[in-house]
Design a protein around this motif. Structure first.
Motif, PDB file in Angstrom:
ATOM      1  N   ASN A  98       0.807  -1.222   0.000  1.00  0.00           N
ATOM      2  CA  ASN A  98       0.000   0.000   0.000  1.00  0.00           C
ATOM      3  C   ASN A  98       0.842   1.275   0.000  1.00  0.00           C
ATOM      4  O   ASN A  98       0.456   2.303   0.548  1.00  0.00           O
ATOM      5  CB  ASN A  98      -0.966   0.018   1.189  1.00  0.00           C
ATOM      6  N   GLY A  99       2.034   1.180  -0.621  1.00  0.00           N
ATOM      7  CA  GLY A  99       2.844   2.369  -0.859  1.00  0.00           C
ATOM      8  C   GLY A  99       3.966   2.621   0.128  1.00  0.00           C
ATOM      9  O   GLY A  99       4.785   3.517  -0.095  1.00  0.00           O
ATOM     10  N   PHE A 100       4.046   1.844   1.205  1.00  0.00           N
ATOM     11  CA  PHE A 100       5.050   2.095   2.247  1.00  0.00           C
ATOM     12  C   PHE A 100       5.724   0.780   2.652  1.00  0.00           C
ATOM     13  O   PHE A 100       5.044  -0.225   2.870  1.00  0.00           O
ATOM     14  CB  PHE A 100       4.399   2.712   3.487  1.00  0.00           C
ATOM     15  N   VAL A 101       7.060   0.809   2.780  1.00  0.00           N
ATOM     16  CA  VAL A 101       7.790  -0.390   3.199  1.00  0.00           C
ATOM     17  C   VAL A 101       8.882   0.011   4.189  1.00  0.00           C
ATOM     18  O   VAL A 101       9.601   1.000   3.962  1.00  0.00           O
ATOM     19  CB  VAL A 101       8.440  -1.124   2.007  1.00  0.00           C
ATOM     20  N   THR A 142      12.274   5.241   9.367  1.00  0.00           N
ATOM     21  CA  THR A 142      12.150   3.784   9.278  1.00  0.00           C
ATOM     22  C   THR A 142      11.560   3.287   7.964  1.00  0.00           C
ATOM     23  O   THR A 142      11.718   2.114   7.633  1.00  0.00           O
ATOM     24  CB  THR A 142      11.279   3.237  10.423  1.00  0.00           C
ATOM     25  N   HIS A 143      10.879   4.158   7.205  1.00  0.00           N
ATOM     26  CA  HIS A 143      10.139   3.699   6.029  1.00  0.00           C
ATOM     27  C   HIS A 143      10.454   4.485   4.761  1.00  0.00           C
ATOM     28  O   HIS A 143      10.690   5.700   4.807  1.00  0.00           O
ATOM     29  CB  HIS A 143       8.625   3.802   6.288  1.00  0.00           C
ATOM     30  N   TRP A 144      10.426   3.746   3.620  1.00  0.00           N
ATOM     31  CA  TRP A 144      10.415   4.365   2.306  1.00  0.00           C
ATOM     32  C   TRP A 144       8.958   4.469   1.854  1.00  0.00           C
ATOM     33  O   TRP A 144       8.103   3.692   2.295  1.00  0.00           O
ATOM     34  CB  TRP A 144      11.159   3.501   1.273  1.00  0.00           C
ATOM     35  N   MET A 145       8.701   5.419   0.948  1.00  0.00           N
ATOM     36  CA  MET A 145       7.351   5.588   0.400  1.00  0.00           C
ATOM     37  C   MET A 145       7.427   5.662  -1.121  1.00  0.00           C
ATOM     38  O   MET A 145       8.317   6.308  -1.675  1.00  0.00           O
ATOM     39  CB  MET A 145       6.720   6.872   0.944  1.00  0.00           C
ATOM     40  N   ILE A 157      -0.459   4.247   4.960  1.00  0.00           N
ATOM     41  CA  ILE A 157       0.615   3.890   5.889  1.00  0.00           C
ATOM     42  C   ILE A 157       0.062   3.013   7.014  1.00  0.00           C
ATOM     43  O   ILE A 157       0.749   2.123   7.520  1.00  0.00           O
ATOM     44  CB  ILE A 157       1.302   5.146   6.467  1.00  0.00           C
ATOM     45  N   ALA A 158      -1.200   3.237   7.383  1.00  0.00           N
ATOM     46  CA  ALA A 158      -1.795   2.442   8.462  1.00  0.00           C
ATOM     47  C   ALA A 158      -1.921   0.975   8.056  1.00  0.00           C
ATOM     48  O   ALA A 158      -1.558   0.069   8.808  1.00  0.00           O
ATOM     49  CB  ALA A 158      -3.162   3.009   8.834  1.00  0.00           C
ATOM     50  N   ILE A 359      -5.279   8.374  14.262  1.00  0.00           N
ATOM     51  CA  ILE A 359      -4.101   7.536  14.487  1.00  0.00           C
ATOM     52  C   ILE A 359      -3.234   7.583  13.239  1.00  0.00           C
ATOM     53  O   ILE A 359      -3.729   7.478  12.126  1.00  0.00           O
ATOM     54  CB  ILE A 359      -4.499   6.071  14.771  1.00  0.00           C
ATOM     55  N   ARG A 360      -1.916   7.736  13.443  1.00  0.00           N
ATOM     56  CA  ARG A 360      -0.933   7.766  12.351  1.00  0.00           C
ATOM     57  C   ARG A 360      -1.326   8.767  11.253  1.00  0.00           C
ATOM     58  O   ARG A 360      -1.463   8.436  10.084  1.00  0.00           O
ATOM     59  CB  ARG A 360      -0.749   6.374  11.743  1.00  0.00           C
TER      60      ARG A 360
END
Length: 497
Positions: A98-101, A142-145, A157-158, A359-360
């Motif tokens: 979903n776009g984030f790892v 912590t994450h790439w997008m 991101i959630a 949240i987030r």
């Protein structure tokens, strides 16, 4: 010659050099060699992408005026899909998430090595190329997008956080299962991290195996179990390519220990299943390795992550039920509970009353290209409460706290002042289950005392439990006491039973 290239790009749009050379031949009646020379000598407004790897050393050509147009974007993505498998696999990894790892697990979702393998581009080099082209961007530490201009369904991101949480749980549970049947060595599994390395590639799981035929009795060395995971939708042939590509490379290595490849998956198409079987892969359907109820709980966890704000606001009982189901497992889901700390904080505020909660929440910092994520945003009694949640067992040190005080608060406050009317109170809270080092506590106390334009508060686990008891938020008390114990606390509790 440059003008002829400009004419072709205006007429046909951005394209790879191979196709552009063929059109040059056809339009102007020259040889392929002459066409390629013309492309190599073309100057502005002709541009080309040299950082991405395409088949046959092709380059992606475009005009300055076409850059980031809809036509440019569509042609570039199509070119990557058709002629740049290595980069397309990265895009697929982001789409499946979903776009984030998370930066730490991305190497296990793609097919690039983390250490040198002749003829194969290193993972870090691929990341650098994708960053230079703006195809991926840094979301946070912590994450790439995946860049927003790259089309994707249900960017979230959630949900990505929920998928990663479930993947960690599945891999850890598979490691426990394999250990219990003596397939792998006790306590030997490495999961979803750089340490989960085998043959210079990163996997979701690696572990030595001491049973035959994996164990080599002549060399007196163990074999290995290597596993990857796909979760979140039915896996297709395209979705398993990253795993098969890694296998096809390492199977050419000489003197490699014997290994058993395993693919963990929620659901899979018949075609993809047959391809894995043809490649002699053990396919582990989650509901078959464990059971249907386990699979249903995982799906529920992802659902709660994906819609956390709405669920807490409209159906908080669903959170209580989920925590209750997790609690029945007697600590099995401790890692998941840690990842769900933000939900616990949100549930606390729902219970004591609020006007608005998220949240987030991803925010755009005014007058900049920077974005920031807010773990929990609450509007209550005329106050705007912004909570940073840390569920680690170790205490937060002064380095983390100093950055939070000097950078994070400043960025989020800039956004808050642009959104909320003057006169509303702004409060920043830091909730840390591992507590704070003495130096960090000193920094926070000093900042809380001297700051006048907004309020700073910070709480450790015991203080959070006390607040929950005071407001009779019993599920929060129970979850924190059962699941968030330091190793020493767990040992003492075990011996007291």
């Amino acid at each position: 010659m440059s003008q002829k290239v400009v004419t072709l790009l205006n007429k046909y749009g951005p394209m790879l050099s191979g196709e552009l050379a063929r059109k040059f031949e056809q339009e102007y009646g020259v040889s392929n060699t002459a066409a390629r020379q013309a492309l190599s000598r073309a100057k502005k407004p002709v541009n080309k992408i040299c950082t991405l790897s395409f088949d046959k050393n092709q380059k992606f050509f475009y005009l300055e005026s076409q850059y980031m147009s809809n036509r440019y974007i569509k042609r570039l993505i199509d070119a990557i899909k058709r002629s740049s498998k290595i980069n397309w696999i990265y895009i697929c990894a982001f789409q499946s998430q979903n776009g984030f790892v998370a930066k730490s697990i991305l190497p296990s979702l793609v097919s690039s090595p983390i250490k040198n393998v002749k003829g194969h581009k290193l993972h870090q080099r691929v990341i650098d190329d994708l960053l230079k082209c703006g195809i991926i961007v840094e979301y946070n530490e912590t994450h790439w997008m995946l860049a927003e201009w790259v089309s994707i369904q249900n960017r979230s991101i959630a949900r990505a956080a929920g998928l990663e949480t479930v993947k960690k749980q599945v891999v850890n549970d598979f490691a426990s299962w394999a250990q219990n049947i003596n397939l792998i060595g006790y306590g030997s599994a490495k999961v979803l991290s750089a340490s989960a390395e085998f043959a210079n590639f990163q996997w979701a799981l690696t572990a030595p195996a001491y049973i035959q035929p994996l164990y080599d009795t002549e060399e007196i060395r163990p074999g290995f179990v290597v596993a990857d995971i796909f979760y979140g939708r039915t896996a297709t042939e395209e979705d398993i390519n990253f795993f098969l590509d890694k296998l096809s490379v390492i199977r050419t290595f000489k003197k490699l220990p014997a290994f058993m490849p395993v693919f963990l998956v929620e659901n899979i198409t018949r075609e993809a299943l047959m391809v894995l079987k043809e490649n002699k892969v053990m396919v582990a359907l989650i509901k078959n390795v464990f059971d249907e109820k386990y699979a249903e709980l995982l799906a529920e966890i992802v659902s709660v992550f994906s819609h956390s704000s709405a669920i807490i606001s409209k159906n908080p009982g669903k959170i209580e039920t989920l925590f209750s189901e997790i609690a029945k497992a007697e600590g099995r889901y401790n890692d998941i509970i840690g990842d769900m700390f933000e939900l616990l904080v949100g549930y606390y505020y729902q219970h004591i009353g609020y006007r608005y909660l998220e949240i987030r929440k991803l925010i755009q910092i005014p007058d900049s290209n920077d974005k920031n994520e807010i773990d929990v945003l609450v509007e209550r009694d005329g106050e705007i409460i912004i909570v940073e949640c840390k569920a680690t067992q170790s205490a937060l040190d002064h380095i983390y706290v100093e950055k939070w005080l000097s950078q994070t608060i400043h960025r989020i406050r800039t956004w808050a002042l642009s959104r909320y009317q003057d006169g509303q109170k702004l409060k920043f809270q830091l909730w840390s289950l591992g507590g704070f080092t003495p130096e960090a506590t000193s920094l926070l106390t000093s900042a809380a005392t001297r700051t006048r334009k907004y309020k700073i508060e910070f709480f450790d686990k015991s203080q959070i439990i006390d607040m929950a008891k005071e407001h009779k938020v019993q599920p929060v008390v129970e979850v924190l006491q059962q699941h968030f114990q330091a190793p020493l606390e767990k040992t003492i509790k075990k011996h007291l039973k």
